[in-house]
Design a protein around this motif. Structure first.
Motif, mmCIF file in Angstrom:
data_model
loop_
_atom_site.group_PDB
_atom_site.id
_atom_site.type_symbol
_atom_site.label_atom_id
_atom_site.label_comp_id
_atom_site.label_asym_id
_atom_site.label_seq_id
_atom_site.Cartn_x
_atom_site.Cartn_y
_atom_site.Cartn_z
ATOM 1 N N ARG A 162 27.392 1.277 80.199
ATOM 2 C CA ARG A 162 26.537 0.370 80.538
ATOM 3 C C ARG A 162 25.420 1.252 81.071
ATOM 4 O O ARG A 162 24.243 0.993 80.939
ATOM 5 N N ILE A 217 23.120 -4.856 86.229
ATOM 6 C CA ILE A 217 23.214 -6.039 85.401
ATOM 7 C C ILE A 217 22.778 -7.124 86.275
ATOM 8 O O ILE A 217 22.040 -7.965 85.923
ATOM 9 N N TYR A 218 23.256 -7.413 87.617
ATOM 10 C CA TYR A 218 22.690 -8.545 88.285
ATOM 11 C C TYR A 218 21.393 -8.376 89.152
ATOM 12 O O TYR A 218 20.965 -9.203 89.515
ATOM 13 N N GLU A 219 20.964 -7.101 89.536
ATOM 14 C CA GLU A 219 19.929 -6.762 90.221
ATOM 15 C C GLU A 219 18.958 -5.666 89.554
ATOM 16 O O GLU A 219 18.941 -4.672 89.970
ATOM 17 N N PRO A 220 18.482 -6.056 88.476
ATOM 18 C CA PRO A 220 17.796 -4.920 87.429
ATOM 19 C C PRO A 220 16.384 -4.424 88.257
ATOM 20 O O PRO A 220 16.044 -3.278 87.896
ATOM 21 N N GLU A 257 18.739 3.993 79.382
ATOM 22 C CA GLU A 257 17.765 4.219 78.367
ATOM 23 C C GLU A 257 16.698 3.052 78.304
ATOM 24 O O GLU A 257 15.652 3.255 77.619
ATOM 25 N N GLU A 258 16.873 2.201 78.525
ATOM 26 C CA GLU A 258 15.915 0.985 78.497
ATOM 27 C C GLU A 258 14.993 1.025 79.315
ATOM 28 O O GLU A 258 13.658 0.816 79.053
ATOM 29 N N ALA A 303 23.088 2.702 78.792
ATOM 30 C CA ALA A 303 22.195 1.702 78.323
ATOM 31 C C ALA A 303 21.002 1.218 79.116
ATOM 32 O O ALA A 303 19.862 1.011 78.821
ATOM 33 N N ALA A 304 21.509 1.144 80.472
ATOM 34 C CA ALA A 304 20.557 0.529 81.544
ATOM 35 C C ALA A 304 19.400 1.758 81.588
ATOM 36 O O ALA A 304 18.257 1.366 81.894
#
Lengths: 162, 179
Positions: free
Chosen positions: A88, A124-127, A94-95, A91-92
């Motif tokens: 996760r 997830i909850y506080e991008p 690399e975004e 992924a976060a």
């Protein structure tokens, strides 16, 4: 204590009683009833499918089986979760144009003591909170390359300059 | 603003549609990139049991490029289920039969062997050329970058471009070039 009336009615039998220095008492543990110990097991099997849910003799086998499996599963729980959190966070990051290994190193450098579990929850909850942490890690990266916040370093010639 | 609304994200579970141009791409290299999108592991909400993948529309699958002599060497296995029903078909024979099959099998093998494999394959839309149905194409909102640049052959250049190409020197007119 003997309930004479119950003995006469045949509910309590004399051979179930024994004499002690305190008087008569029931053999065994009169406070423990089979239904209660069965109930403890059936509560563990309440979510099973079919007769293994309610029939004690079938349920007890399945309860032992499931408890055994959950004991085995406890060993694999954290390796699985650690791998999931890393996927996760990969992924976060690399975004946002950065990498998780780089972020991990530079967050430690900055003294941000957040665990993987907390970081992936933030992602997830506080991008926006997570994005600010990525920017912090990026700003500490000595060689951020083309993805730096201030644009590419001066030694690099890009297409627009020519 | 309440703490519940502060973290509200409307499109977290939305499905994106990506376009991928398979022209001159190695399907076995491209599968690593496409599988990531199909299984949703490019999102922070990823979990191996939830179905959070995106759609991928692949165009020009007829023009894929296999490395080396793989068209002649790679075989595709099929079994009918009956006795002696096994068959092995060369990649170029499969490609003649169905222009999307080589690409589809490459993705299928790269996907995890889980219960979600077929659901993920359903989100892969492969077309042999650039003709994509309108109802598919209007969903597409992003593009996956190609893994390698598409080379331009000499016969694709116009005569003027070849003539005006900058040269360091001219060959002497009586020089015999080795062919």
């Amino acid at each position: 204590m003997v309930f004479i009336g119950r003995v006469f009615c045949g509910i309590h039998k004399p051979h179930q009683y024994m004499q002690t220095h305190k008087g008569w008492r029931m053999r065994g543990n009169p406070g423990k009833h089979k239904a209660w110990s069965r109930r403890r097991i059936l509560r563990l099997s309440s979510h099973f499918y079919g007769r293994r849910n309610n029939c004690y003799s079938i349920a007890i086998k399945q309860v032992y089986r499931s408890l055994n499996k959950s004991r085995i599963g406890r060993k694999f729980r954290y390796p699985f979760l650690t791998r999931l959190w890393e996927q996760r966070l990969d992924a976060a990051c690399e975004e946002l144009g950065y990498s998780w290994p780089g972020m991990r190193v530079h967050l430690r450098e900055a003294g941000v003591a957040l665990s993987k579990s907390v970081l992936q929850n933030l992602a997830i909850y506080e991008p926006r909170t997570f994005r600010s942490l990525v920017s912090l890690a990026k700003s500490l990266d000595p060689d951020p390359g083309m993805n730096s916040l201030q644009g590419p370093p001066p030694s690099i010639i890009t297409k627009g300059m020519i | 603003m309440s703490s519940a609304r502060r973290v509200q994200q409307w499109v977290t579970f939305g499905r994106m549609w990506y376009l991928f141009d398979a022209k001159w791409q190695n399907p076995f290299d491209a599968s690593t990139k496409i599988v990531k999108v199909l299984s949703g592991s490019h999102k922070p909400i990823y979990h191996n049991d939830i179905d959070c993948g995106d759609h991928v529309v692949v165009i020009n699958s007829a023009q894929i490029a296999l490395p080396g002599d793989e068209w002649e060497r790679r075989v595709f296995y099929h079994h009918t289920g009956y006795a002696q029903g096994a068959s092995w078909t060369l990649a170029h024979q499969v490609h003649e039969k169905d222009k999307t099959m080589v690409f589809r099998r490459a993705i299928y093998h790269a996907l995890d062997t889980s219960l979600l494999r077929h659901a993920r394959m359903c989100r892969l839309h492969i077309y042999p050329d650039e003709e994509v149905p309108e109802e598919i194409l209007r969903n597409v909102s992003a593009q996956l970058r190609q893994m390698r640049a598409v080379p331009k052959r000499l016969d694709h250049y116009t005569e003027d471009e070849v003539k005006n190409f900058p040269k360091l020197f001219e060959w002497p007119k009586d020089y015999v070039l080795e062919t």
